[in-house]
Design an enzyme around this catalytic site. Sequence first.
Site, PDB file in Angstrom:
ATOM      1  N   GLN A 194       0.876  -1.165   0.068  1.00 47.00           N
ATOM      2  CA  GLN A 194       0.001  -0.056  -0.051  1.00 47.00           C
ATOM      3  C   GLN A 194       0.895   1.398  -0.053  1.00 47.00           C
ATOM      4  OE1 GLN A 194      -0.706  -2.583   2.111  1.00 47.00           O
ATOM      5  NE2 GLN A 194      -2.718  -2.950   2.408  1.00 47.00           N
ATOM      6  N   ASP A 235      -6.833   1.133  12.137  1.00 46.95           N
ATOM      7  CA  ASP A 235      -7.931   0.490  11.987  1.00 46.95           C
ATOM      8  C   ASP A 235      -8.896   0.422  13.183  1.00 46.95           C
ATOM      9  OD1 ASP A 235      -5.683  -0.208   9.964  1.00 46.95           O
ATOM     10  OD2 ASP A 235      -7.719  -0.834   8.938  1.00 46.95           O
TER      11      ASP A 235
HETATM   12  O1  MRU Z   1      -5.411  -3.690   4.909  1.00 47.08           O
HETATM   13  P1  MRU Z   1      -5.749  -1.972   4.538  1.00 47.08           P
HETATM   14  O2  MRU Z   1      -4.876  -1.774   3.352  1.00 47.08           O
HETATM   15  O3  MRU Z   1      -7.158  -1.792   4.505  1.00 47.08           O
HETATM   16  O4  MRU Z   1      -5.247  -1.397   5.901  1.00 47.08           O
HETATM   17  C1  MRU Z   1      -5.279   0.019   6.009  1.00 47.08           C
HETATM   18  C2  MRU Z   1      -4.357   0.459   7.030  1.00 47.08           C
HETATM   19  O5  MRU Z   1      -3.911  -0.132   7.963  1.00 47.08           O
HETATM   20  C3  MRU Z   1      -3.843   1.950   7.061  1.00 47.08           C
HETATM   21  O6  MRU Z   1      -2.412   1.959   7.291  1.00 47.08           O
HETATM   22  C4  MRU Z   1      -4.386   2.832   7.860  1.00 47.08           C
HETATM   23  O7  MRU Z   1      -3.993   3.416   8.563  1.00 47.08           O
HETATM   24  C5  MRU Z   1      -5.821   2.719   8.322  1.00 47.08           C
HETATM   25  S1  MRU Z   1      -7.057   3.634   7.102  1.00 47.08           S
HETATM   26  C6  MRU Z   1      -6.672   5.136   7.590  1.00 47.08           C
END
Ligand code: MRU
Length: 344
Positions: A194, A235
């Site tokens: 990501q 999250d």
């Molecule tokens: O698995 P993902 O791509 O949905 O995870 C997203 C995250 O962990 C991000 O780092 C994030 O901080 C959360 S969304 C702003």
Amino acid sequence: MTLRTVEWKNDSVVMIDQTKLPNKLVFVKYTDYNDVADAIRTLVVRGAPAIGVSGAFGIALAALQSSSKTIEGLLSDLEKAKKILFETRPTAVNLSWALEKIMKIAKQCKTVSEVKDAVIAKAKQMAEEDIKTNKEMGKNGAELFQDNDTIMTHCNAGALATVAYGTALGVIRATKESGKNIKVIATETRPIQQGSRLTAFELKHDGIDVTLIPDTAVGYTMANGLVNGVIVGADRILQTGHVFNKIGTYQIATMAKQHNIPFYVAAPLSTFDLESRPENVIIEQRNASEVTGIGDKKTAPDGIDVINPAFDITPPELISGIITENGVAKPPYEDSIKTLFEAN
Ligand code: MRU
């Protein structure tokens, strides 16, 4: 113009297909909530706030799809959709937060057409509020960084993880908008990258100075004085200040502590779970193929055992502050998080 990740357009949900980035900027359109559930499950849309709003739009589609003539029948169709949407990803609390909120609105209505109008209106409002919240969070966080700082971030907590603007990257945007000259170091964020695919793409798209590093270079860049601060999204955040975020966050926070570098988390109040204890939160385990290959290319022997958790837990003692739309919580978090919610 920052990217708009997910949007309601002409009775359908339009989103950027994040699996195609950075090679192609492709928009997909859904009119069936099952497809929205699939999109969340397969990371077409990802990032806690973005999947929350997508879940709400999924319920809005379910309301349009329902052929029930009675309010009881319609609510039961919505409950079925809620269950399917809820089961897509377990760790980000914004999804259940959004689904509960929208179902509450549906249950207050008196007629079938009232429910349909109300859930669509509420989902659209949630999308707009997400942008507003991110901007408020950005203003609160911008004060924590200085002119000429280089800020490290992990995963993608930007416009692409939200409806627009971003949480951690929202703070970076607001810091820049306040006139400070800043640079960003983005970690690659294996296994699904990501950081390189999304954060690097998004910041370059928006003209923000960004340098990409492999996850393994976090210690090197910190030890060589190349990082002044770290900011990540979340999250799920507990009352204790434990932060669930993309796998690798914990080791970055530990390394930041080792080098006396402030480590901040930016997240809206919808990311807080004031009920659970760390051991009760499910950490999503993802497919081994994400680790045994890169794209279509195999990079590990057949049959190898793999551990592939999507998230880890950063304990409160490693966190310098948690930035929200209601202000910045500082340790001790039990008290400061309570105060943020009382101000709500
Ligand atoms: O698995 P993902 O791509 O949905 O995870 C997203 C995250 O962990 C991000 O780092 C994030 O901080 C959360 S969304 C702003």
